[in-house]
Design a protein around this motif. Structure first.
Motif, PDB file in Angstrom:
ATOM      1  N   GLY A 104      11.800   7.756   3.807  1.00  0.00           N
ATOM      2  CA  GLY A 104      11.323   8.467   2.630  1.00  0.00           C
ATOM      3  C   GLY A 104      10.243   9.478   2.962  1.00  0.00           C
ATOM      4  N   LEU A 105       9.305   9.104   3.842  1.00  0.00           N
ATOM      5  CA  LEU A 105       8.258  10.044   4.248  1.00  0.00           C
ATOM      6  C   LEU A 105       8.841  11.203   5.042  1.00  0.00           C
ATOM      7  CD1 LEU A 105       5.370   7.581   5.155  1.00  0.00           C
ATOM      8  CD2 LEU A 105       5.432   9.208   3.259  1.00  0.00           C
ATOM      9  N   LEU A 106       9.851  10.933   5.864  1.00  0.00           N
ATOM     10  CA  LEU A 106      10.513  12.020   6.598  1.00  0.00           C
ATOM     11  C   LEU A 106      11.145  13.023   5.635  1.00  0.00           C
ATOM     12  CD1 LEU A 106      12.234  10.275   9.636  1.00  0.00           C
ATOM     13  CD2 LEU A 106      10.453  12.025   9.707  1.00  0.00           C
ATOM     14  N   LEU A 107      11.727  12.519   4.549  1.00  0.00           N
ATOM     15  CA  LEU A 107      12.356  13.422   3.575  1.00  0.00           C
ATOM     16  C   LEU A 107      11.336  14.260   2.811  1.00  0.00           C
ATOM     17  CD1 LEU A 107      15.236  11.214   2.136  1.00  0.00           C
ATOM     18  CD2 LEU A 107      15.400  13.133   3.737  1.00  0.00           C
ATOM     19  N   GLY A 115       0.821  -1.212   0.000  1.00  0.00           N
ATOM     20  CA  GLY A 115       0.000   0.000   0.000  1.00  0.00           C
ATOM     21  C   GLY A 115       0.848   1.252   0.000  1.00  0.00           C
ATOM     22  N   PHE A 116       1.867   1.279   0.879  1.00  0.00           N
ATOM     23  CA  PHE A 116       2.765   2.437   0.904  1.00  0.00           C
ATOM     24  C   PHE A 116       3.519   2.573  -0.410  1.00  0.00           C
ATOM     25  CE2 PHE A 116       2.569   2.776   5.606  1.00  0.00           C
ATOM     26  CZ  PHE A 116       2.361   4.142   5.668  1.00  0.00           C
ATOM     27  N   ALA A 155      15.174  11.229  -3.942  1.00  0.00           N
ATOM     28  CA  ALA A 155      15.748  10.159  -3.113  1.00  0.00           C
ATOM     29  C   ALA A 155      14.709   9.624  -2.133  1.00  0.00           C
ATOM     30  CB  ALA A 155      16.972  10.672  -2.360  1.00  0.00           C
ATOM     31  N   GLY A 156      13.958  10.522  -1.508  1.00  0.00           N
ATOM     32  CA  GLY A 156      12.906  10.089  -0.586  1.00  0.00           C
ATOM     33  C   GLY A 156      11.820   9.312  -1.308  1.00  0.00           C
ATOM     34  N   GLY A 157      11.490   9.742  -2.514  1.00  0.00           N
ATOM     35  CA  GLY A 157      10.480   9.027  -3.296  1.00  0.00           C
ATOM     36  C   GLY A 157      10.912   7.626  -3.653  1.00  0.00           C
ATOM     37  N   LEU A 158      12.185   7.476  -4.008  1.00  0.00           N
ATOM     38  CA  LEU A 158      12.693   6.130  -4.288  1.00  0.00           C
ATOM     39  C   LEU A 158      12.619   5.252  -3.046  1.00  0.00           C
ATOM     40  CD1 LEU A 158      15.763   6.938  -6.559  1.00  0.00           C
ATOM     41  CD2 LEU A 158      13.597   5.899  -7.234  1.00  0.00           C
ATOM     42  N   MET A 159      12.881   5.859  -1.892  1.00  0.00           N
ATOM     43  CA  MET A 159      12.805   5.084  -0.647  1.00  0.00           C
ATOM     44  C   MET A 159      11.370   4.661  -0.342  1.00  0.00           C
ATOM     45  SD  MET A 159      15.512   7.171   1.664  1.00  0.00           S
ATOM     46  CE  MET A 159      15.931   5.915   2.847  1.00  0.00           C
ATOM     47  N   ILE A 160      10.398   5.504  -0.680  1.00  0.00           N
ATOM     48  CA  ILE A 160       8.994   5.159  -0.435  1.00  0.00           C
ATOM     49  C   ILE A 160       8.544   4.047  -1.372  1.00  0.00           C
ATOM     50  CG2 ILE A 160       6.621   6.007  -0.564  1.00  0.00           C
ATOM     51  CD1 ILE A 160       7.688   8.741   0.313  1.00  0.00           C
ATOM     52  N   PRO A 187       4.165   7.160  -5.318  1.00  0.00           N
ATOM     53  CA  PRO A 187       4.215   8.083  -6.465  1.00  0.00           C
ATOM     54  C   PRO A 187       3.306   9.301  -6.315  1.00  0.00           C
ATOM     55  CG  PRO A 187       4.144   5.830  -7.234  1.00  0.00           C
ATOM     56  CD  PRO A 187       3.930   5.787  -5.748  1.00  0.00           C
ATOM     57  N   PHE A 188       2.169   9.148  -5.649  1.00  0.00           N
ATOM     58  CA  PHE A 188       1.274  10.288  -5.451  1.00  0.00           C
ATOM     59  C   PHE A 188       1.880  11.302  -4.482  1.00  0.00           C
ATOM     60  CE2 PHE A 188      -1.525   6.720  -6.580  1.00  0.00           C
ATOM     61  CZ  PHE A 188      -2.037   7.222  -7.764  1.00  0.00           C
ATOM     62  N   VAL A 189       2.536  10.796  -3.431  1.00  0.00           N
ATOM     63  CA  VAL A 189       3.201  11.681  -2.474  1.00  0.00           C
ATOM     64  C   VAL A 189       4.345  12.418  -3.168  1.00  0.00           C
ATOM     65  CG1 VAL A 189       4.564  11.744  -0.349  1.00  0.00           C
ATOM     66  CG2 VAL A 189       2.578  10.247  -0.502  1.00  0.00           C
ATOM     67  N   ILE A 190       5.119  11.692  -3.959  1.00  0.00           N
ATOM     68  CA  ILE A 190       6.240  12.292  -4.675  1.00  0.00           C
ATOM     69  C   ILE A 190       5.732  13.386  -5.613  1.00  0.00           C
ATOM     70  CG2 ILE A 190       8.095  11.857  -6.327  1.00  0.00           C
ATOM     71  CD1 ILE A 190       8.026   8.926  -5.274  1.00  0.00           C
ATOM     72  N   ARG A 191       4.647  13.103  -6.312  1.00  0.00           N
ATOM     73  CA  ARG A 191       4.113  14.081  -7.268  1.00  0.00           C
ATOM     74  C   ARG A 191       3.657  15.338  -6.547  1.00  0.00           C
ATOM     75  NH1 ARG A 191      -0.852  13.632 -11.508  1.00  0.00           N
ATOM     76  NH2 ARG A 191      -0.429  15.637 -12.461  1.00  0.00           N
ATOM     77  N   ARG A 192       2.971  15.171  -5.435  1.00  0.00           N
ATOM     78  CA  ARG A 192       2.455  16.335  -4.698  1.00  0.00           C
ATOM     79  C   ARG A 192       3.596  17.206  -4.179  1.00  0.00           C
ATOM     80  NH1 ARG A 192      -1.918  18.716  -2.723  1.00  0.00           N
ATOM     81  NH2 ARG A 192      -1.887  19.506  -0.602  1.00  0.00           N
ATOM     82  N   VAL A 193       4.576  16.601  -3.532  1.00  0.00           N
ATOM     83  CA  VAL A 193       5.704  17.365  -2.993  1.00  0.00           C
ATOM     84  C   VAL A 193       6.552  17.914  -4.136  1.00  0.00           C
ATOM     85  CG1 VAL A 193       7.772  17.232  -1.564  1.00  0.00           C
ATOM     86  CG2 VAL A 193       5.704  16.053  -0.845  1.00  0.00           C
ATOM     87  N   GLY A 194       6.773  17.105  -5.159  1.00  0.00           N
ATOM     88  CA  GLY A 194       7.581  17.526  -6.293  1.00  0.00           C
ATOM     89  C   GLY A 194       6.984  18.703  -7.041  1.00  0.00           C
ATOM     90  N   MET A 195       5.665  18.757  -7.152  1.00  0.00           N
ATOM     91  CA  MET A 195       5.020  19.885  -7.839  1.00  0.00           C
ATOM     92  C   MET A 195       5.253  21.188  -7.078  1.00  0.00           C
ATOM     93  SD  MET A 195       3.971  18.704 -10.604  1.00  0.00           S
ATOM     94  CE  MET A 195       2.886  19.887 -11.321  1.00  0.00           C
TER      95      MET A 195
END
Length: 162
Positions: A93-96, A35-36, A77-82, A41-49
């Protein structure tokens, strides 16, 4: 040293999975892991935007977006960890993805790099000397610094060899 760190990280991931599996059951632990990884990818997209928007603002005002580019690297890097399954890597990854944590990591890495770089001005020339880590002298127990890995000279006006 890298191999030791990788093995320690792998052991931490296995220990975390076993601990979570004992508490909630093996099936639920696997479901949470995947699930995580799926939500990553959704978390990465939101923060990355957000990082991209700040980068564009800095560029539009004529500034160099150094901090934003470093933010982007740390978010990646955090996204890859997630995305990689594992409770420890997901937590890191979530901490980053948290701005103040990300900035603390960037500052810490910057201080570490700054300790390895020496800049000297000699009249019209600037010499940048980047040295590798101090290494133990074989058999003596003392540390020595290896020869410079990079030496660069440049004229302040950008003119070479005049």
């Amino acid at each position: 040293m890298f191999l030791f760190g990788a093995l320690a990280f792998l052991l931490a991931e296995v220990a975390a999975f076993v601990a979570v599996g004992e508490q909630i059951g093996f099936g639920w632990a696997v479901l949470i892991l995947f699930g995580f990884s799926a939500i990553g990818p959704f978390v990465i997209r939101r923060v990355g935007m957000g990082v991209i928007a700040r980068t564009q603002q800095r560029l539009a005002s004529g500034e160099v977006p150094t901090r934003e580019l470093l933010d982007g690297v740390v978010v990646l890097a955090g996204g890859l960890m997630i995305v990689v399954p594992g409770f420890v890597s997901d937590a890191l990854g979530l901490l980053l993805m948290i701005g103040p944590v990300r900035h603390a990591v960037i500052r810490g890495a910057g201080h570490r790099v700054a300790r390895r770089v020496q800049t000297m001005r000699t009249g019209r020339w600037t010499v940048i000397d980047i040295r590798s880590r101090p290494t133990p002298e074989p058999g003596s127990g003392t540390l020595r610094t290896s020869t410079p890995m990079i030496e660069a000279s440049t004229h302040p006006d950008g003119i070479e060899g005049r």
